[in-house]
Design an enzyme around this catalytic site. Structure first.
Site, PDB file in Angstrom:
ATOM      1  N   GLU A   4      -7.375  -2.305  -2.636  1.00  0.00           N
ATOM      2  CA  GLU A   4      -6.691  -1.408  -1.700  1.00  0.00           C
ATOM      3  C   GLU A   4      -5.794  -0.299  -2.346  1.00  0.00           C
ATOM      4  O   GLU A   4      -5.723   0.727  -1.899  1.00  0.00           O
ATOM      5  CB  GLU A   4      -5.694  -2.363  -0.618  1.00  0.00           C
ATOM      6  CG  GLU A   4      -6.639  -3.235   0.222  1.00  0.00           C
ATOM      7  CD  GLU A   4      -5.951  -3.924   1.329  1.00  0.00           C
ATOM      8  OE1 GLU A   4      -4.963  -3.276   1.799  1.00  0.00           O
ATOM      9  OE2 GLU A   4      -6.131  -4.995   1.682  1.00  0.00           O
TER      10      GLU A   4
ATOM     11  N   HIS B 154      -8.021  -0.978   5.801  1.00  0.00           N
ATOM     12  CA  HIS B 154      -8.437  -2.334   6.573  1.00  0.00           C
ATOM     13  C   HIS B 154      -8.950  -3.186   5.272  1.00  0.00           C
ATOM     14  O   HIS B 154      -9.716  -2.885   4.657  1.00  0.00           O
ATOM     15  CB  HIS B 154      -9.536  -1.947   7.820  1.00  0.00           C
ATOM     16  CG  HIS B 154      -9.822  -3.471   8.201  1.00  0.00           C
ATOM     17  ND1 HIS B 154      -8.788  -4.207   9.321  1.00  0.00           N
ATOM     18  CD2 HIS B 154     -10.751  -4.123   8.276  1.00  0.00           C
ATOM     19  CE1 HIS B 154      -9.519  -5.206   9.636  1.00  0.00           C
ATOM     20  NE2 HIS B 154     -10.653  -5.170   9.012  1.00  0.00           N
TER      21      HIS B 154
ATOM     22  N   ASN C 182       0.765  -1.076   0.088  1.00  0.00           N
ATOM     23  CA  ASN C 182      -0.059   0.032   0.080  1.00  0.00           C
ATOM     24  C   ASN C 182       0.980   1.180  -0.011  1.00  0.00           C
ATOM     25  O   ASN C 182       0.433   2.247  -0.728  1.00  0.00           O
ATOM     26  CB  ASN C 182      -0.912   0.070   1.284  1.00  0.00           C
ATOM     27  CG  ASN C 182      -2.006  -0.895   1.070  1.00  0.00           C
ATOM     28  OD1 ASN C 182      -2.876  -0.131   0.195  1.00  0.00           O
ATOM     29  ND2 ASN C 182      -2.274  -2.143   1.644  1.00  0.00           N
TER      30      ASN C 182
ATOM     31  N   ARG D 278       0.649  -1.953  14.975  1.00  0.00           N
ATOM     32  CA  ARG D 278       0.616  -1.477  16.510  1.00  0.00           C
ATOM     33  C   ARG D 278      -0.596  -0.880  16.635  1.00  0.00           C
ATOM     34  O   ARG D 278      -1.235  -0.005  15.861  1.00  0.00           O
ATOM     35  CB  ARG D 278       1.728  -0.459  16.565  1.00  0.00           C
ATOM     36  CG  ARG D 278       3.111  -0.980  16.563  1.00  0.00           C
ATOM     37  CD  ARG D 278       3.465  -2.018  17.451  1.00  0.00           C
ATOM     38  NE  ARG D 278       3.406  -1.849  18.725  1.00  0.00           N
ATOM     39  CZ  ARG D 278       3.341  -3.001  19.745  1.00  0.00           C
ATOM     40  NH1 ARG D 278       3.556  -4.376  19.382  1.00  0.00           N
ATOM     41  NH2 ARG D 278       3.554  -2.728  21.000  1.00  0.00           N
TER      42      ARG D 278
ATOM     43  N   ASN E 278      -6.308   5.040   8.039  1.00  0.00           N
ATOM     44  CA  ASN E 278      -6.088   3.610   7.992  1.00  0.00           C
ATOM     45  C   ASN E 278      -6.693   2.855   7.036  1.00  0.00           C
ATOM     46  O   ASN E 278      -7.727   3.364   6.466  1.00  0.00           O
ATOM     47  CB  ASN E 278      -6.391   2.933   9.417  1.00  0.00           C
ATOM     48  CG  ASN E 278      -5.857   1.516   9.304  1.00  0.00           C
ATOM     49  OD1 ASN E 278      -4.769   1.177   9.062  1.00  0.00           O
ATOM     50  ND2 ASN E 278      -6.726   0.441  10.031  1.00  0.00           N
TER      51      ASN E 278
HETATM   52  C1  GRF Z   1      -3.081  -4.814   4.006  1.00  0.00           C
HETATM   53  O1  GRF Z   1      -3.985  -5.888   3.509  1.00  0.00           O
HETATM   54  C2  GRF Z   1      -3.747  -3.615   4.835  1.00  0.00           C
HETATM   55  O2  GRF Z   1      -5.246  -3.425   4.479  1.00  0.00           O
HETATM   56  C3  GRF Z   1      -3.622  -4.244   6.094  1.00  0.00           C
HETATM   57  O3  GRF Z   1      -2.414  -4.911   6.352  1.00  0.00           O
HETATM   58  C4  GRF Z   1      -2.066  -5.139   4.715  1.00  0.00           C
HETATM   59  C5  GRF Z   1      -0.788  -4.478   4.547  1.00  0.00           C
HETATM   60  O4  GRF Z   1      -0.042  -4.769   3.393  1.00  0.00           O
HETATM   61  N1  GRF Z   1      -3.919  -3.267   7.169  1.00  0.00           N
HETATM   62  P1  GRF Z   1       1.006  -4.000   2.756  1.00  0.00           P
HETATM   63  O5  GRF Z   1       2.178  -4.013   3.756  1.00  0.00           O
HETATM   64  O6  GRF Z   1       0.336  -2.562   2.368  1.00  0.00           O
HETATM   65  O7  GRF Z   1       1.387  -4.771   1.316  1.00  0.00           O
END
Ligand code: GRF
Length: 229
Positions: free
Chosen positions: A187, A122, A26, A104, A120
């Site tokens: 995402e 999710h 992400n 965290r 955030n």
């Molecule tokens: C993602 O699925 C996000 O939604 C969740 O943790 C994962 C992180 O993946 N909170 P990355 O480190 O962004 O690849």
């Protein structure tokens, strides 16, 4: 740096810190979006609580400022950890925080300081499936639609006003891994879209719900890929 606002005048780019603990895909999606001249935010810092986070190496390779605040140095003292984190954010004069796989739980001490400025992502359609293992739990529950949510952070975990969601159809032969992969692709689309809206100051919270200025319900805040419809 300057960016075009929706009304055409130039406004300063918001300075964003991305907080990660692991892979950082992400983070990479946000970085890619921020490379556009017209994106209203710049990634000023990537911060990890884990020195070995893969995403940190990618951030360094991209030439970004990085910082590590290793939570294990602070034992049970969450607030001391957060004070150290806050100091790094202040050093870089950060305006907006994006949690991206940051593993965290944050206390009200930090969350209140970033009220309305901390996002955030999710991997579920909140308020369904808060917490971990969302894809396996969605499959076990037999839901037909699943997805991801970008929301403002409040002290309660995986809660807070929803800025954007991406939804897709669950397939009969999905496994947690296949579902995770399709949700992750979503995402990577909704997080930059949500950050853009927040950085452009187009998101207002009214009675706990986000109202997006200048947008009907559209692909800015709700993403359903055509091939999933
Ligand atoms: C993602 O699925 C996000 O939604 C969740 O943790 C994962 C992180 O993946 N909170 P990355 O480190 O962004 O690849």
């Amino acid at each position: 740096m300057r960016a075009a606002s929706t009304s055409g005048e130039r406004m300063a780019k918001r300075r964003v810190a991305i907080l990660i603990s692991g892979r950082g895909s992400n983070m990479a999606a946000l970085l890619a979006a921020a490379r556009s001249e017209d994106f209203p935010a710049e990634i000023a810092l990537v911060l990890s609580n884990r020195p070995a986070a893969k995403g940190l190496a990618a951030a360094r390779e991209a030439g970004l400022a990085t910082a590590i605040v290793d939570h294990t140095r602070f034992g049970q003292d969450r607030e001391a950890f957060e004070r150290a984190l806050q100091a790094e954010l202040e050093k870089q004069q950060i305006d907006i925080l994006c949690l991206a796989g940051f593993m965290r739980l944050l206390t009200p001490w930090l969350v209140s300081r970033w009220h309305g400025r901390m996002l955030n992502i999710h991997p579920a359609l909140l308020p369904a499936f808060k917490g971990l293992d969302t894809h396996a739990r969605a499959l076990a529950a037999g839901v037909k639609i699943h997805g991801a949510t970008v929301h403002f952070v409040i002290p309660e975990m995986d809660s807070g006003p929803v800025i954007a969601q991406g939804a897709l159809a669950v397939r009969d032969d999905d496994t947690p891994d296949t579902l995770a992969a399709r949700v992750l692709a979503l995402e990577h689309r909704i997080y930059p879209a949500a950050l853009r809206l927040v950085a452009e100051e187009r998101v207002r919270v009214v009675d706990g719900r986000c109202v997006i200025d200048g947008a009907a319900v559209s692909d800015h805040v709700l993403l359903v890929p055509a091939d999933e419809a």
